[in-house]
Write an enzyme that holds these catalytic residues in place. Sequence first.
Site, PDB file in Angstrom:
ATOM      1  N   LYS A   1     -10.966  -2.317   3.939  1.00 43.19           N
ATOM      2  CA  LYS A   1      -9.570  -1.453   3.675  1.00 43.19           C
ATOM      3  C   LYS A   1      -8.176  -2.164   4.288  1.00 43.19           C
ATOM      4  CE  LYS A   1      -6.577   2.249   3.265  1.00 43.19           C
ATOM      5  NZ  LYS A   1      -5.326   1.913   4.440  1.00 43.19           N
TER       6      LYS A   1
ATOM      7  N   SER B   1      -7.565   5.408   1.612  1.00 47.42           N
ATOM      8  CA  SER B   1      -6.305   5.211   0.755  1.00 47.42           C
ATOM      9  C   SER B   1      -5.853   5.897  -0.361  1.00 47.42           C
ATOM     10  CB  SER B   1      -6.598   3.774   0.189  1.00 47.42           C
ATOM     11  OG  SER B   1      -5.240   3.334  -0.758  1.00 47.42           O
TER      12      SER B   1
ATOM     13  N   HIS C   1      -7.537  -4.368   0.912  1.00 47.90           N
ATOM     14  CA  HIS C   1      -6.744  -3.492   0.160  1.00 47.90           C
ATOM     15  C   HIS C   1      -5.364  -3.368   0.497  1.00 47.90           C
ATOM     16  CE1 HIS C   1      -4.856   0.408  -0.372  1.00 47.90           C
ATOM     17  NE2 HIS C   1      -5.499   0.439  -1.582  1.00 47.90           N
ATOM     18  N   ASN C   2      -5.071  -3.168   1.850  1.00 45.09           N
ATOM     19  CA  ASN C   2      -3.688  -3.104   2.326  1.00 45.09           C
ATOM     20  C   ASN C   2      -2.880  -4.373   2.294  1.00 45.09           C
ATOM     21  OD1 ASN C   2      -4.557  -0.499   2.997  1.00 45.09           O
ATOM     22  ND2 ASN C   2      -3.203  -0.610   4.881  1.00 45.09           N
TER      23      ASN C   2
ATOM     24  N   GLU D   1      -2.203  -4.841  -1.473  1.00 48.86           N
ATOM     25  CA  GLU D   1      -0.974  -3.876  -1.592  1.00 48.86           C
ATOM     26  C   GLU D   1       0.390  -4.340  -1.224  1.00 48.86           C
ATOM     27  OE1 GLU D   1       0.688  -0.208   1.054  1.00 48.86           O
ATOM     28  OE2 GLU D   1      -1.463   0.025   0.445  1.00 48.86           O
TER      29      GLU D   1
END
Length: 483
Positions: free
Chosen positions: A185, A130, A188-189, A192
């Site tokens: 991940k 990222s 995380h996205n 986001e």
Amino acid sequence: MSGDSDIALIGLAVMGQNLVLNMNDHDIKVAVYNRTTQKTHDFINGIAANTSISGAETLEELVGKLKSPRKIMMLVKAGKPVDSTIEQLLPLLDKGDVIIDGGNSNFEDSERRARALKSTGIRYLGMGVSGGEEGARHGPSLMPGGDATAWPLVKDMFQKIAAKTDAGEPCCDWVGDNGAGHFVKMVHNGIEYGDMQLICEAYHFMKTGMKLSNEQMHQIFARWNTEKLDSYLIEITADILAYQENGQYVLDTVLDRAGQKGTGKWTGINALELGIPLTLIGEAVFSRCLSALKDERVSASKLISGPATPANGLSESEWVPALGDALYASKIISYAQGFMLMRAAAEEYEWTLNYGGIAQMWRGGCIIRSAFLDEIKAAFDKAPDLDNLLLDEYFRTEVEAAQSNWRKVIGKTVEIGIPVPAISSALAFFDGYRTASLPANLLQAQRDYFGAHTYQKVDGDQSWHHTDWTGSGTGISSSSYNA
């Protein structure tokens, strides 16, 4: 015969090129390959000229350039291209070699690949990357998972090129087995997506409800970035609001139709499968879907009336602090839900996740990097088995202090007709989570009434009961499922 390159990278799009240049800056010798040979030549003879980076025209040539055990990283499109590249590499590799997928792969694909490659003796890492092109060039957040025996072989390289916290700690550490790296991940996205939607709702409130100019909003976001809301996304929002070309604000020329690549949707789907109320991220995904209905929304705006917004706008001195509190409290909920999902996944997939370590990996380099990740790390350092961030003293105190303004902002948006699905869903989750008795007793009674699905009693008895609500039932209850 082995070569002298430390690692190979396949895929020379923007992320791949920048990551290779980052490695070169740290004295890591890299060999590169791209399916389109001309792209390899252009890179080697262009920005990579006069470096130790070498190019290969075939995968055979690429593998021959590597020290043993070979480490090959892929930055190719997720899905079939990853499987195809692995299939082409396998005949060229020896047992103990390492394949690293640094793309945005679905964690379930990484689970499958890790297990399949283990049977061949090839070690697999699925690593979330990222930070965009800037992060790749100067220090990304890296989230590696897969075969634990592969991690010591690449640890020094990846921790060298990763972003560093203010204390100098690398934003890269081992996550867990098989698909754990790509799962983290994915979360995380998802966060986001949530962060971006929350910021957009704050912008909408300022623009429509408070009638602020782009310059005024720029100044507010710039100030917020020096306070508790300090984060990369707040920082770039301030920049975007101020940016002009030919005397015109570029933001005002951008169509309000948002795209998405699917990782937020994956997060929501997995939350549903694991039974985790990831409400804020779900609303963020659906908000992008609603934005895509641009033509319908334009037509509806001409036919459907809502409440009038204030003609002169709401008071900046009153509403900016309130909006900041609402944004901060909602952001805490977003991260709390994300960590709930990771905890559930760790149990489901038998991973051992270091939640404080994950917060540190997100502290620098990545898109959701923000100052309050230090507080998340501190919370899990104090209590590694913490069920929810809302139970930590710091976050509990912060949300309780913000909730009056949080409710005030949502009440005003309802009154004047400004949609804030992420901010309002965050408050609904907060109120639900802190409520000892929810109306699910009525829901379960309804299920038992029409489907004989049974229920448990409040007396603590764990057995299941069925009531003949109409007096005409058969006395037979459903045993197929209880959820």
